[in-house]
Design an enzyme around this catalytic site. Structure first.
Site, mmCIF file in Angstrom:
data_model
loop_
_atom_site.group_PDB
_atom_site.id
_atom_site.type_symbol
_atom_site.label_atom_id
_atom_site.label_comp_id
_atom_site.label_asym_id
_atom_site.label_seq_id
_atom_site.Cartn_x
_atom_site.Cartn_y
_atom_site.Cartn_z
ATOM 1 N N GLY A 126 -3.623 41.230 11.738
ATOM 2 C CA GLY A 126 -3.236 41.879 12.412
ATOM 3 C C GLY A 126 -1.935 42.251 12.811
ATOM 4 O O GLY A 126 -0.824 41.534 12.294
ATOM 5 N N ASP B 297 6.626 45.360 5.718
ATOM 6 C CA ASP B 297 7.056 46.028 5.740
ATOM 7 C C ASP B 297 7.225 47.738 5.695
ATOM 8 O O ASP B 297 7.214 48.667 6.025
ATOM 9 C CB ASP B 297 8.641 46.742 3.945
ATOM 10 C CG ASP B 297 9.557 45.145 3.562
ATOM 11 O OD1 ASP B 297 9.576 44.622 4.666
ATOM 12 O OD2 ASP B 297 9.555 44.945 2.592
#
Ligand code: RIB
Length: 306
Positions: free
Chosen positions: A225, A253
């Site tokens: 995460g 990204d």
């Protein structure tokens, strides 16, 4: 909420054509091996982040350099197909950037980039193009264009009251001036260790919180995460669903594009982080960078709370 229509953001950064080989075992130096498959796909960290943001329904202005070649034509058409504002896509007198990518049997990638037109952008281009932005609340940049171009872009953005997000990828030493103008710094674990004054990995809250004295930080932690440094200097962790990754190319990204669009839409920073993680988790289950990003109907907008 069904999408982020009405949100305006901009990206200044790279466009690449990704030439990707998938192989269970990658060759060692001096060795030749058969690969399993090959794809040509749209990439570049800047373009990836912009395309992910555009998938949310946000209006995205892309400031980038591409060549006057076939890859440049295809990349421009891709931005148009993604409903992006392409008035700041500059055609320059060199080749479009390319990325040679190897993905192994565990979905892990190695990338070698040749920036071409991305490195032909100038600080004046940045001043001109950022100066034209209207109603944009967030500007994202990375390190696949010259740093002085990003610096000029962020200076202009600051004058216009635009929030700046810097993804320091691939890692380059950052000047104090650029860091000063960066509202949100979003490294991954490797970039974090490069940025840390003692080259420590982001292994504890204390280390993560100490990266910057001023400005906000999020560290992306792959399958674990992300960690957000809150306004009062505490570290808040956000987890990712456990999935089986086939290709992690462009997952960072994807996080940044989704996070930035959510933040620009007025979502709380916590929910913008969770939305970014959810989109990135979906992306690692498919091959490629942009080709793996979730479509509008796959995004969980209930994660975004204003
Ligand atoms: O972050 C992934 C991207 O890095 C790829 O799409 C490749 O183009 C390189 O820029």
């Amino acid at each position: 909420m069904k999408d982020l229509a009405g949100t305006n953001i901009a990206v200044i950064g790279s466009t690449m054509m990704d030439l990707t080989v998938y192989a269970d075992i990658l060759p060692a130096a001096g060795e030749t091996r058969f690969g399993d498959s090959f794809t040509t796909g749209f990439g570049g960290k800047g373009a990836n982040q912009a395309v992910m943001a555009a998938r949310t329904g946000a209006k995205v202005t892309m400031i980038t350099g591409i060549g006057r070649d076939g890859f440049g034509d295809e990349s421009l058409q891709n931005f148009k197909d993604c409903q992006m504002d392409t008035t700041s896509v500059l055609r320059l007198e060199t080749h479009t950037g390319v990325a040679h990518i190897w993905v192994d049997g565990q979905g892990q990638n190695r990338i070698s980039i040749v920036p071409g037109a991305n490195f032909a952008l100038t600080p004046q281009d940045a001043i001109d193009e950022v100066g034209k932005l209207k109603n944009v609340s967030v500007l994202i940049a990375q390190c696949e264009i010259p740093q002085e171009v990003t610096l000029a872009a962020f200076r202009t953005a600051q004058e216009l009251g635009i929030t700046t997000i810097l993804n320091p990828a691939p890692y380059q030493p950052l000047t104090d001036d650029l860091l000063e103008l960066t509202d949100w710094l979003i490294p991954n674990e490797i970039e974090f260790a490069e940025l840390d004054h003692s080259h420590r990995a982001p292994d504890s809250d204390e280390i993560i919180a100490s990266l910057r004295a001023k400005g906000r930080t999020i560290v992306t932690l792959g399958g674990e995460g992300a960690a957000l440094v809150t306004l009062d200097g505490k570290v808040k962790r956000f987890s990712a669903k456990k999935v089986s990754a086939v290709d992690t190319t462009g997952a960072g990204d994807c996080f940044i594009g989704a996070f930035a669009a959510a933040l620009a839409s007025g979502a709380s920073e916590d929910s913008a982080v969770q939305f970014g993680i959810d989109c990135a988790t979906k992306s690692v289950m498919r091959k490629g960078a942009q080709s793996s990003y979730p479509n509008l109907n796959e995004m969980d907008f209930s994660l975004i709370v204003k």
